[in-house]
Design a protein around this motif. Structure first.
Motif, short mmCIF file in Angstrom:
data_model
loop_
_atom_site.label_atom_id
_atom_site.label_comp_id
_atom_site.label_asym_id
_atom_site.label_seq_id
_atom_site.Cartn_x
_atom_site.Cartn_y
_atom_site.Cartn_z
N SER A 137 -22.48 -0.76 0.86
CA SER A 137 -21.98 0.54 1.25
C SER A 137 -22.93 1.16 2.26
O SER A 137 -24.12 0.89 2.26
CB SER A 137 -21.89 1.43 0.01
N GLU A 171 -10.98 9.01 -2.99
CA GLU A 171 -10.55 8.81 -1.61
C GLU A 171 -11.49 7.86 -0.89
O GLU A 171 -12.61 7.63 -1.34
CB GLU A 171 -10.52 10.16 -0.88
N SER A 172 -11.05 7.33 0.24
CA SER A 172 -11.90 6.45 1.05
C SER A 172 -13.15 7.21 1.48
O SER A 172 -13.07 8.37 1.90
CB SER A 172 -11.15 5.96 2.29
N ASN A 198 -13.07 -6.86 -1.43
CA ASN A 198 -12.18 -5.83 -0.90
C ASN A 198 -10.78 -6.43 -0.84
O ASN A 198 -10.45 -7.20 0.05
CB ASN A 198 -12.64 -5.38 0.48
N ASP A 241 -12.38 -3.86 -5.16
CA ASP A 241 -12.10 -2.63 -4.42
C ASP A 241 -10.66 -2.65 -3.91
O ASP A 241 -10.13 -3.70 -3.56
CB ASP A 241 -13.08 -2.50 -3.25
N GLU A 242 -10.05 -1.47 -3.86
CA GLU A 242 -8.66 -1.31 -3.41
C GLU A 242 -7.72 -2.22 -4.20
O GLU A 242 -6.89 -2.95 -3.65
CB GLU A 242 -8.54 -1.58 -1.90
N ASN A 283 -7.92 4.05 -4.00
CA ASN A 283 -7.71 5.39 -3.45
C ASN A 283 -6.24 5.78 -3.58
O ASN A 283 -5.81 6.77 -3.00
CB ASN A 283 -8.15 5.46 -1.98
N ASN A 428 -10.63 6.58 9.31
CA ASN A 428 -11.97 6.86 8.77
C ASN A 428 -13.07 6.20 9.60
O ASN A 428 -14.07 5.72 9.08
CB ASN A 428 -12.08 6.42 7.30
#
Length: 459
Positions: A137, A171-172, A198, A241-242, A283, A428
């Motif tokens: 991250s 949220e992202s 991901n 993730d996601e 998200n 983003n």
């Protein structure tokens, strides 16, 4: 438990090695010749193969080549009663870890096996480290003193040592992966792997192979056996993730892993058991997805044992000054620049911004500020200039040619720059996603960013 394949045409040697290795805690498979060994290699991935060199029909060198062709990471130890310099060189040239001559001391073999498996473990850890560094991250730690973040920290401390699955909502850009890491590294699983996936970044056609691995020849491009990320994460934690972007077919396979703690590689015939803690993140509104039939209800409840909700940055504006200082220190340290002060008006502009990209958007902005900093205090004008606020709805462009004409190139440039910025904001500040929104290839998109001196963002 590490898996070892013993290959020798002598029954007594197979028995000696098998008994010794089983007592040492390894899972052992024995093969009486090269053909049988290669058949096992087509069904299973081994951590170590111990093979005799001289065997009828298919010899140890052929076994060695088959191992390296199907599973390059598997360590191979060659043994023989007919040692020669030429055969040793040939074996090492084809990737053997070591070469032993019969008869040998049991203690010697045990030491070599331990060293060989340690080498494989280090290789795996190195791969994970590289993967982790690449997917880290963008902010190094979770920053926040707000009440909302203190509640998150409290939940992390309480559930870290639990075996239950965790589902992180947010949220992202809110830092879901950081929370997942915090849970793992504060748990008893901390010494074991933390593997991130991901699910939205991996094409659906490849996701099953990425998660569960595949056997050589199971599909076009499967040129060797490959362990999946669930297998790599064994004993540790896997972060999905996601998760809301997975297909129904993948959801079925994930449900089986959660329920049975086992899976089958693509093209495989044997089940692989794993001990992995699952932390998922999304998200999306998964309850709505369940109601709409796009996400399995049984999988949702299996994942949502411990829910953690990360607040968006606009709901914890009290943390913005802390985050700003953290990012200023970070980027100034990396660039060797002095840390500039932030004027009160500039900080007010930051506090008033909507932050649709959350902490990631704030980080990108501070990185741009530092890149152009000369050491002087950062002003409100600079901040508002970098915030790239959308053009107001009242702004329109001419559809008819004015009597006195117009500067067509300037108008086109203005429209192009505005759309570039809007695409970046919607994505983003992830450049590849923004390029896709504008139907541009990466090279063309980068050219336009350079043309208008638009800085920042992630690849």
């Amino acid at each position: 438990m590490e898996k070892i394949l013993v290959v020798d045409d002598e029954q007594s040697m197979r028995d000696v090695l098998s008994i010794m290795l089983k007592r040492a805690g390894y899972a052992v498979t024995a093969a009486s010749d090269g053909d049988e060994a290669i058949a096992h290699l087509g069904k299973e991935i081994f951590d170590l193969v111990i093979t005799d060199l001289k065997m009828p029909k298919v010899g140890g060198l052929d076994v060695l080549k088959a191992v390296k062709a199907s599973s390059p990471d598997t360590v191979v130890l060659v043994i023989t009663a007919f040692a020669s310099a030429e055969s040793a060189v040939e074996a090492m040239k084809h990737g053997a870890y070591d070469y032993l001559t019969k008869p040998f001391q049991v203690d010697e073999v045990q030491l070599i096996i331990r060293n060989a498996l340690e080498r494989r473990r280090l290789s795996t850890e190195n791969m994970l480290l590289k993967r982790e560094m690449a997917s880290q991250s963008s902010f190094a730690q979770i920053i926040g003193k707000s009440e909302a973040m203190q509640k998150v920290f409290d939940v992390v401390r309480k559930v870290a040592d639990s075996k239950s699955n965790v589902l992180i909502f947010g949220e992202s850009g809110t830092g879901k992966e950081l929370v997942a890491r915090a849970i793992h590294y504060n748990s008893a699983r901390a010494p074991m792997p933390f593997v991130t996936v991901n699910c939205s970044a991996v094409p659906e056609t490849l996701l099953e192979s990425e998660l569960f691995g595949h056997m050589k020849g199971s599909f076009t491009g499967a040129v060797s056996n490959k362990a999946g990320l669930f297998e790599v994460a064994n004993g540790g934690t896997i972060f999905l993730d996601e998760i809301g972007d997975t297909s129904p077919a993948t959801q079925v396979k994930l449900l089986r892993v959660i329920q049975e703690r086992e899976f089958r590689r693509v093209g495989g015939t044997q089940d692989v058991k794993v001990d992995v803690r699952i932390i998922a993140a999304t998200n999306k509104d998964l309850e709505k997805a369940v109601a709409e039939g796009t996400f399995r209800e049984d999988l949702y409840y299996r994942l949502d044992v411990i829910p953690i909700v990360l607040p968006p940055l606009r709901l914890r504006t009290g943390d913005i000054p802390l985050l700003v200082q953290h990012f200023l220190d970070k980027f100034c340290r990396e660039s060797g620049k002095p840390v500039p002060a932030i004027t009160g008006e500039a900080m007010r502009a930051l506090l008033e911004h909507e932050w649709r990209g959350n902490v990631r958007e704030l980080e990108n902005l501070i990185e741009r500020v530092v890149a152009f900093s000369s050491g002087q205090p950062v002003t409100e004008e600079e901040i508002r200039g970098w915030l790239h606020r959308p053009v107001t709805p009242q702004q329109t462009y001419p559809t008819d040619l004015p009597e006195d004409g117009l500067d067509l190139e300037a108008l086109i440039n203005s429209i192009e720059k505005e759309l570039l910025l809007k695409a970046l904001e919607r994505a983003n500040w992830v450049k590849k996603k923004a390029a896709r929104l504008l139907r541009l290839n990466t090279r063309s998109f980068r050219y336009r960013l350079e043309k208008y001196a638009i800085k920042g963002g992630k690849d």
